[in-house]
Design a protein around this motif. Structure first.
Motif, PDB file in Angstrom:
ATOM      1  N   ASP A  32      48.194  70.433  43.677  1.00 53.60           N
ATOM      2  CA  ASP A  32      47.785  70.173  41.861  1.00 53.60           C
ATOM      3  C   ASP A  32      46.503  69.004  41.928  1.00 53.60           C
ATOM      4  O   ASP A  32      46.608  68.286  42.620  1.00 53.60           O
ATOM      5  CB  ASP A  32      48.834  69.045  41.341  1.00 53.60           C
ATOM      6  N   GLN A  35      43.454  68.981  35.530  1.00 55.80           N
ATOM      7  CA  GLN A  35      42.554  70.274  35.352  1.00 55.80           C
ATOM      8  C   GLN A  35      42.532  69.938  33.010  1.00 55.80           C
ATOM      9  O   GLN A  35      42.946  69.832  33.090  1.00 55.80           O
ATOM     10  CB  GLN A  35      43.725  71.432  35.338  1.00 55.80           C
ATOM     11  N   ASP A  91      55.101  70.979  36.420  1.00 56.34           N
ATOM     12  CA  ASP A  91      54.421  72.430  37.301  1.00 56.34           C
ATOM     13  C   ASP A  91      55.688  72.844  38.458  1.00 56.34           C
ATOM     14  O   ASP A  91      56.060  71.823  38.810  1.00 56.34           O
ATOM     15  CB  ASP A  91      53.390  72.610  38.009  1.00 56.34           C
ATOM     16  N   LEU A  93      55.011  75.670  41.272  1.00 54.68           N
ATOM     17  CA  LEU A  93      54.336  76.209  42.246  1.00 54.68           C
ATOM     18  C   LEU A  93      55.907  76.954  43.047  1.00 54.68           C
ATOM     19  O   LEU A  93      56.061  76.468  43.445  1.00 54.68           O
ATOM     20  CB  LEU A  93      54.012  75.282  43.186  1.00 54.68           C
ATOM     21  N   HIS A  97      50.144  81.048  44.990  1.00 51.89           N
ATOM     22  CA  HIS A  97      49.011  81.364  44.046  1.00 51.89           C
ATOM     23  C   HIS A  97      50.086  81.523  42.599  1.00 51.89           C
ATOM     24  O   HIS A  97      49.390  82.336  42.081  1.00 51.89           O
ATOM     25  CB  HIS A  97      48.779  83.280  44.178  1.00 51.89           C
ATOM     26  N   ALA A  99      52.673  79.755  39.001  1.00 47.79           N
ATOM     27  CA  ALA A  99      53.046  78.844  39.127  1.00 47.79           C
ATOM     28  C   ALA A  99      53.828  78.551  37.282  1.00 47.79           C
ATOM     29  O   ALA A  99      53.181  79.847  36.597  1.00 47.79           O
ATOM     30  CB  ALA A  99      51.916  77.975  38.420  1.00 47.79           C
ATOM     31  N   ARG A 132      47.829  81.202  40.155  1.00 47.47           N
ATOM     32  CA  ARG A 132      46.532  80.439  40.293  1.00 47.47           C
ATOM     33  C   ARG A 132      45.710  80.655  41.585  1.00 47.47           C
ATOM     34  O   ARG A 132      45.522  81.645  42.491  1.00 47.47           O
ATOM     35  CB  ARG A 132      47.268  79.585  41.226  1.00 47.47           C
ATOM     36  N   LYS A 136      41.931  76.609  42.277  1.00 45.51           N
ATOM     37  CA  LYS A 136      43.229  76.029  41.900  1.00 45.51           C
ATOM     38  C   LYS A 136      42.840  75.539  40.808  1.00 45.51           C
ATOM     39  O   LYS A 136      43.034  75.468  39.784  1.00 45.51           O
ATOM     40  CB  LYS A 136      43.553  74.653  42.272  1.00 45.51           C
ATOM     41  N   SER A 137      41.929  76.789  40.018  1.00 48.23           N
ATOM     42  CA  SER A 137      41.909  77.630  38.324  1.00 48.23           C
ATOM     43  C   SER A 137      43.046  78.487  38.206  1.00 48.23           C
ATOM     44  O   SER A 137      43.764  79.193  39.141  1.00 48.23           O
ATOM     45  CB  SER A 137      40.523  77.904  37.762  1.00 48.23           C
ATOM     46  N   ARG A 138      43.279  78.284  36.956  1.00 45.37           N
ATOM     47  CA  ARG A 138      44.869  79.582  36.567  1.00 45.37           C
ATOM     48  C   ARG A 138      44.376  80.362  35.073  1.00 45.37           C
ATOM     49  O   ARG A 138      43.428  79.625  34.710  1.00 45.37           O
ATOM     50  CB  ARG A 138      45.821  78.875  36.224  1.00 45.37           C
TER      51      ARG A 138
END
Length: 174
Positions: A32, A35, A91, A93, A97, A99, A132, A136-138
């Motif tokens: 994590d 963000q 979150d 996880l 990939h 979340a 994800r 690490k962008s979502r």
């Protein structure tokens, strides 16, 4: 919609019970990062006064109690409503990939030309399911409920369906 919201709350409660036993799967994981989230969607779904919603939020990477992270942001609608809020999120996880995020917040609301939600203090609770990326962008789909929890004379509440893209803060400021 209230049945859906009740189901979300029950799921959130179960999530926290499981989370206390297995906190390593939650937001304190080394996967994590802090963000910034950019969202767009529909505010007040199913109402005659629905509007476009745009939202910007910050999701901190410092976990409280090993699970909860601070979140804060601002929502504006095409009807000039504004809601600034702050609260906590968690979150879950699922591998590398996926979340699921749960959050609850409180903030100040101004209805502009839109729906009068009954009070200037409004609570926002929601859930988001996201994919994800390796950086690490979502990208995720979220559902939220905004309500004054009966502290006002009326409490019509509003549901929000939104699409969110989050990017790590380090990708913006490095």
């Amino acid at each position: 919609m209230r049945v859906i919201f009740g189901g979300m709350l029950a799921g959130l409660a179960a999530f926290f019970v499981v989370g206390t036993c297995q906190a390593q799967e939650f937001s304190n994981s080394s996967n994590d990062v802090a963000q910034i989230g950019f969202s767009t969607g529909i505010f007040n779904i199913g109402s005659d006064e629905s509007a476009a919603e745009m939202r910007l939020d910050y999701r901190d990477d410092h976990a409280l109690f090993g699970v909860l992270r601070p979140i804060g942001g601002v929502m504006v609608t095409s009807d000039k409503a504004v809601h600034g809020y702050g609260g906590l999120m968690a979150d879950l996880l699922w591998g590398d990939h996926f979340a699921t995020s749960f959050y609850s917040s409180v903030g100040a609301y101004h209805d502009g030309d839109g729906e009068d939600l009954g009070h200037w203090i409004e609570f926002r609770s929601g859930v988001e399911v996201a994919y994800r990326f390796d950086n690490k962008s979502r990208v995720g789909l979220g559902f939220a409920h905004i309500s004054n929890a009966d502290i006002g004379d009326t409490n019509p509440g509003a549901e929000v369906l939104s699409l969110t893209y989050t990017v790590p803060v380090s990708a913006i400021f490095n």
